[in-house]
Design a protein around this motif. Structure first.
Motif, short mmCIF file in Angstrom:
data_model
loop_
_atom_site.label_atom_id
_atom_site.label_comp_id
_atom_site.label_asym_id
_atom_site.label_seq_id
_atom_site.Cartn_x
_atom_site.Cartn_y
_atom_site.Cartn_z
N ARG A 129 63.39 58.10 19.75
CA ARG A 129 64.17 57.55 20.87
C ARG A 129 64.21 56.02 20.81
O ARG A 129 65.24 55.40 21.04
CB ARG A 129 63.55 57.98 22.21
N TYR A 138 71.93 56.56 20.21
CA TYR A 138 71.49 57.23 21.44
C TYR A 138 72.68 57.41 22.38
O TYR A 138 72.56 57.28 23.59
CB TYR A 138 70.39 56.38 22.10
N SER A 146 71.78 61.59 27.87
CA SER A 146 71.09 62.74 28.47
C SER A 146 71.33 64.01 27.66
O SER A 146 70.43 64.83 27.50
CB SER A 146 71.56 62.94 29.91
N ASP A 149 69.14 63.81 24.69
CA ASP A 149 67.77 64.19 25.09
C ASP A 149 67.64 65.71 25.16
O ASP A 149 66.66 66.29 24.69
CB ASP A 149 67.44 63.61 26.47
#
Ligand code: 6SG
Length: 266
Positions: A129, A138, A146, A149
């Motif tokens: 990350r 990212y 999100s 993730d």
């Protein structure tokens, strides 16, 4: 090795010098820059009179401390290679680890340990990350971040099952694991089929893509035909494998010689 940049004195002063093949390459680049300056319509007084080069540290080198396995660092190494980033590696032997000093110094008593300048990180997914954040892998907004993730958590779930098989039940559980594998692979295949960009989320590679790619490489070793009925996932693995810097890493002796896991099973 430190990443360095040269430019001629018209741009930056000389600060620091290293003696390495990288330096030689950069000196070549600097000479080209000087030639470019000479070709530009500067007044004579503005032309550099002496061949001074400036050598600046532009990126803190990353350092990874880990055992001599791909293990939980395959994805990170693939990611850094693809990003063109250098990585300094400290290999820790079994004997060294068993002394206990290093273990006691680790936040969770485990490796890998990753250093970016003064920042010290443990937990392999936190490292991915961190690099995703720093290097534009990212997502392009919070929603994409999100979703990335979410995908990475799904990848971690499968990685934990894989690690349990390898370290705890390889002899008794391998057949059942391979039989159940399509139930997991189909989920990633469906996401890739739906997104169409060739990546899990959005239209750019993210840290989750590197993580999934690494885990799929391990699964291809475990079960060479496991991707055959998942065309999107297979296409993803083939495309990632063909990215030039990833291909070079996968074909490098340093990477090839590392076993996937610490107990010799794969
Ligand atoms: C093992 O589990 O390498 N760290 C491992 N093992 C040593 O004392 N959630 C975090 C993360 O994502 C998990 C960290 C991970 O970062 S990884 C670790 O620190 C300990 O707990 C797998 C791996 N194995 C290599 C190894 C372990 C056992 C045999 C070979 C270390 C080297 C030799 C003995 C111990 Fe060894």
């Amino acid at each position: 090795m430190h990443a360095v940049v040269y430019s001629c004195t018209l741009c930056v002063r000389r600060e620091h010098e290293h003696d390495s093949s990288e330096t030689q390459r950069l000196k070549g680049a600097a000479r080209s820059l000087l030639r470019l300056h000479s070709a530009l319509p500067f007044k004579q007084s503005q032309q550099p009179q002496t061949l001074f080069f400036s050598l600046r540290k532009t990126m803190a080198p990353y350092t990874l401390t880990y055992f001599a396995v791909k293990g939980r660092c395959g994805a990170l190494k693939i990611m850094l290679a693809d990003l063109g980033q250098q990585l300094k590696e400290n290999l820790v032997t079994f004997d060294e680890w068993m002394k206990g000093d290093l273990k006691n110094s680790c936040v969770f008593g485990q490796l890998p340990k990753f250093e970016d300048g003064d920042l010290v990180l443990y937990q392999s997914n936190a490292m991915l990350r961190h690099l995703g954040r720093k290097h534009g892998a990212y997502g392009k907004n919070d929603s994409e971040a999100s979703l990335i993730d979410m995908m990475n958590d799904g990848i971690e779930d499968l990685r934990l099952k894989y690690i349990k098989l390898i370290y705890q039940e390889y002899e008794t559980g391998k057949d059942a694991y391979i039989k159940d594998l399509p139930n997991h692979l189909s989920k990633f295949d469906a996401v890739l089929a739906k997104n169409k960009s060739g990546f899990l989320v959005g239209d750019k590679v993210s840290f989750a893509d590197y993580n999934l790619f690494d885990l799929m490489l391990n699964h291809k070793v475990l079960s060479p035909t496991c991707l055959d009925s998942f065309s999107s996932l297979k296409g993803f693995v083939d495309t990632m494998s063909a990215r030039s810097k990833i291909k070079a890493l996968l074909e490098s002796d340093d990477f090839k010689k590392l076993p996937i896991n610490g107990n010799g099973k794969q």
